[in-house]
Design an enzyme around this catalytic site. Structure first.
Site, PDB file in Angstrom:
ATOM      1  N   TYR A 142     -18.553 -37.007 -59.061  1.00 51.55           N
ATOM      2  CA  TYR A 142     -19.341 -37.822 -59.982  1.00 51.55           C
ATOM      3  C   TYR A 142     -20.493 -37.043 -60.607  1.00 51.55           C
ATOM      4  O   TYR A 142     -21.033 -37.450 -61.638  1.00 51.55           O
ATOM      5  CB  TYR A 142     -19.906 -39.058 -59.282  1.00 51.55           C
ATOM      6  CG  TYR A 142     -18.868 -40.086 -58.871  1.00 51.55           C
ATOM      7  CD1 TYR A 142     -17.563 -40.011 -59.336  1.00 51.55           C
ATOM      8  CD2 TYR A 142     -19.193 -41.124 -58.017  1.00 51.55           C
ATOM      9  CE1 TYR A 142     -16.616 -40.949 -58.960  1.00 51.55           C
ATOM     10  CE2 TYR A 142     -18.255 -42.071 -57.639  1.00 51.55           C
ATOM     11  CZ  TYR A 142     -16.965 -41.975 -58.111  1.00 51.55           C
ATOM     12  OH  TYR A 142     -16.028 -42.904 -57.738  1.00 51.55           O
ATOM     13  N   LYS A 189     -10.029 -34.427 -47.088  1.00 55.77           N
ATOM     14  CA  LYS A 189      -8.674 -34.028 -47.500  1.00 55.77           C
ATOM     15  C   LYS A 189      -8.582 -32.508 -47.350  1.00 55.77           C
ATOM     16  O   LYS A 189      -8.267 -31.764 -48.276  1.00 55.77           O
ATOM     17  CB  LYS A 189      -8.413 -34.468 -48.948  1.00 55.77           C
ATOM     18  CG  LYS A 189      -6.945 -34.386 -49.380  1.00 55.77           C
ATOM     19  CD  LYS A 189      -6.034 -35.302 -48.597  1.00 55.77           C
ATOM     20  CE  LYS A 189      -4.606 -35.219 -49.156  1.00 55.77           C
ATOM     21  NZ  LYS A 189      -3.635 -35.908 -48.268  1.00 55.77           N
ATOM     22  N   ASP A 221      -6.091 -40.351 -46.972  1.00 53.20           N
ATOM     23  CA  ASP A 221      -4.938 -41.234 -47.163  1.00 53.20           C
ATOM     24  C   ASP A 221      -4.566 -41.936 -45.852  1.00 53.20           C
ATOM     25  O   ASP A 221      -4.171 -43.109 -45.861  1.00 53.20           O
ATOM     26  CB  ASP A 221      -3.750 -40.475 -47.749  1.00 53.20           C
ATOM     27  CG  ASP A 221      -3.535 -39.104 -47.135  1.00 53.20           C
ATOM     28  OD1 ASP A 221      -4.427 -38.615 -46.427  1.00 53.20           O
ATOM     29  OD2 ASP A 221      -2.475 -38.498 -47.397  1.00 53.20           O
ATOM     30  N   ASP A 245     -16.388 -44.285 -52.233  1.00 50.29           N
ATOM     31  CA  ASP A 245     -16.377 -45.338 -53.245  1.00 50.29           C
ATOM     32  C   ASP A 245     -15.120 -46.192 -53.099  1.00 50.29           C
ATOM     33  O   ASP A 245     -15.166 -47.426 -53.101  1.00 50.29           O
ATOM     34  CB  ASP A 245     -16.447 -44.693 -54.635  1.00 50.29           C
ATOM     35  CG  ASP A 245     -16.764 -45.691 -55.734  1.00 50.29           C
ATOM     36  OD1 ASP A 245     -16.924 -46.896 -55.437  1.00 50.29           O
ATOM     37  OD2 ASP A 245     -16.843 -45.280 -56.902  1.00 50.29           O
ATOM     38  N   ASP A 249     -14.636 -50.195 -50.890  1.00 49.53           N
ATOM     39  CA  ASP A 249     -14.137 -51.375 -51.593  1.00 49.53           C
ATOM     40  C   ASP A 249     -12.883 -51.906 -50.906  1.00 49.53           C
ATOM     41  O   ASP A 249     -12.684 -53.127 -50.803  1.00 49.53           O
ATOM     42  CB  ASP A 249     -13.842 -51.052 -53.055  1.00 49.53           C
ATOM     43  CG  ASP A 249     -15.096 -51.096 -53.918  1.00 49.53           C
ATOM     44  OD1 ASP A 249     -16.181 -51.325 -53.370  1.00 49.53           O
ATOM     45  OD2 ASP A 249     -14.987 -50.884 -55.142  1.00 49.53           O
TER      46      ASP A 249
END
Length: 351
Positions: A142, A189, A221, A245, A249
């Site tokens: 970001y 990851k 994942d 992020d 959620d």
């Protein structure tokens, strides 16, 4: 105690839910003999409309001179539907995090006994879930270098982290794990990304400083899958900006409603407290938005200010409202929902 709290209502349903949190905070302050000085300030689309900047200098000055920041939401459809917009509400949120040094987003995920059967997940999967994510907020993709090449036909976003950024976030994670069940999961990851390998080696090097904490390392994942299969196998999870992020959620469905989940964004000197649900513009001005996530964010604020009895009073009255059905339409049986303002009034009265 006298407290100065910056009040950033923002966009969409932000002003409505923040108004209810203010009612509850004022009731708590009255009960425990405190005085809160609220300092309203503009941010997001409202600030763009007023002064052309989603996080103006005046707002920043109010924030840095406050004990904490209570925040509503940022975002407006007219910017979402205009990819060419040069100034966007979300830029204000990123700018605010960066200028205030808010590098750690704390998002707890837990269940409410009276609502557990409203979750889309089976009771036996989620009962007893009580986990917390620490998401790094000021680094990663970001904030990395981005742009277009090849006459606009190729786009790139760069994910960059420094060891210092990982260490300060991981330190908060280890410290939180020590206060809970002494379990910490680093989500990355590392089988693909160099930035994730930096995360993993940095956290591994810190393990010796916290020998009582059991540390695990899982690929993002795999965590995304396990969150909806066995969420109560986790306690404290730390991760980078983008992964955090998305995963937080996803985790919000465990409780049964995103309208119930609070969060805190912490730095070295000040904290910002906000619901995770966003601006929900379709509900703006209708007095139907769920204010409980914002109210519970205020409880986190009192906790971090060292006022644990005040925080617990808020959590108790929220649980009471849920068990008695004093809730907005998203949590009520059809036609039985209360208005946003009615829920706020009931909470304040019952403090």
């Amino acid at each position: 105690m006298e407290l100065t709290i910056a009040l950033l209502a923002g966009d969409g349903i932000g002003p409505e839910v923040v108004e209810q949190a203010v009612k509850v905070c004022d009731a708590v302050a009255s009960k425990f003999n405190h005085k809160i000085h609220w300092k309203p300030a503009l941010t997001g689309a409202a600030a763009i409309d007023a002064v052309g900047d989603p996080y103006p200098d005046d707002t920043h000055n109010i924030c840095v001179n406050s004990d904490a920041v209570l925040f509503g939401a940022i975002g407006h459809p007219r910017f979402d539907n205009d990819p060419s917009a040069k100034v966007r509400p979300e830029q204000g949120l990123l700018k605010m995090r960066q200028k205030l040094g808010l590098f750690a987003n704390v998002r707890p995920t837990f269940t409410f006994p009276s609502l557990i059967d409203r979750s889309p997940l089976k009771r036996e999967r989620i009962e007893g879930t009580d986990l917390v994510f620490l998401r790094e907020l000021t680094g990663g993709i970001y904030f990395g270098k981005r742009g277009r090449e090849d006459n606009g036909n190729t786009a790139f976003d760069t994910c960059t982290y420094t060891r210092m950024e990982v260490e300060r976030l991981a330190k908060k994670g280890f410290e939180m794990a020590m206060k809970r069940s002494k379990k910490l999961c680093c989500v990355d990851k590392a089988n693909v990304l160099e930035s994730s390998r930096l995360w993993r080696e940095t956290v591994q090097a810190m393990e010796k400083d916290y020998p009582e904490v059991e540390v695990s390392y899982e690929f993002v994942d795999a965590v995304a899958m396990r969150l909806v299969q066995w969420p109560n196998s986790y306690d404290v999870l730390i991760t980078e900006n983008l992964f955090g992020d998305i995963l937080t959620d996803e985790a919000s469905v465990i409780s049964g409603s995103m309208g119930l989940m609070p969060s805190a964004s912490l730095g070295e000197s000040i904290g910002l407290y906000e619901p995770i649900h966003g601006s929900y513009p379709q509900a703006a001005g209708k007095d139907i938005a769920n204010p409980l996530a914002t109210v519970l964010s205020a409880a986190m604020m009192f906790d971090d200010l060292g006022l644990s009895k005040e925080a617990e009073a808020i959590r108790e009255v929220v649980n009471k409202s849920l068990s008695k059905g004093i809730v907005t339409e998203d949590l009520a049986d059809k036609g039985q929902g209360h208005k946003t303002s009615e829920v706020g009034d009931w909470l304040a009265k019952n403090i």
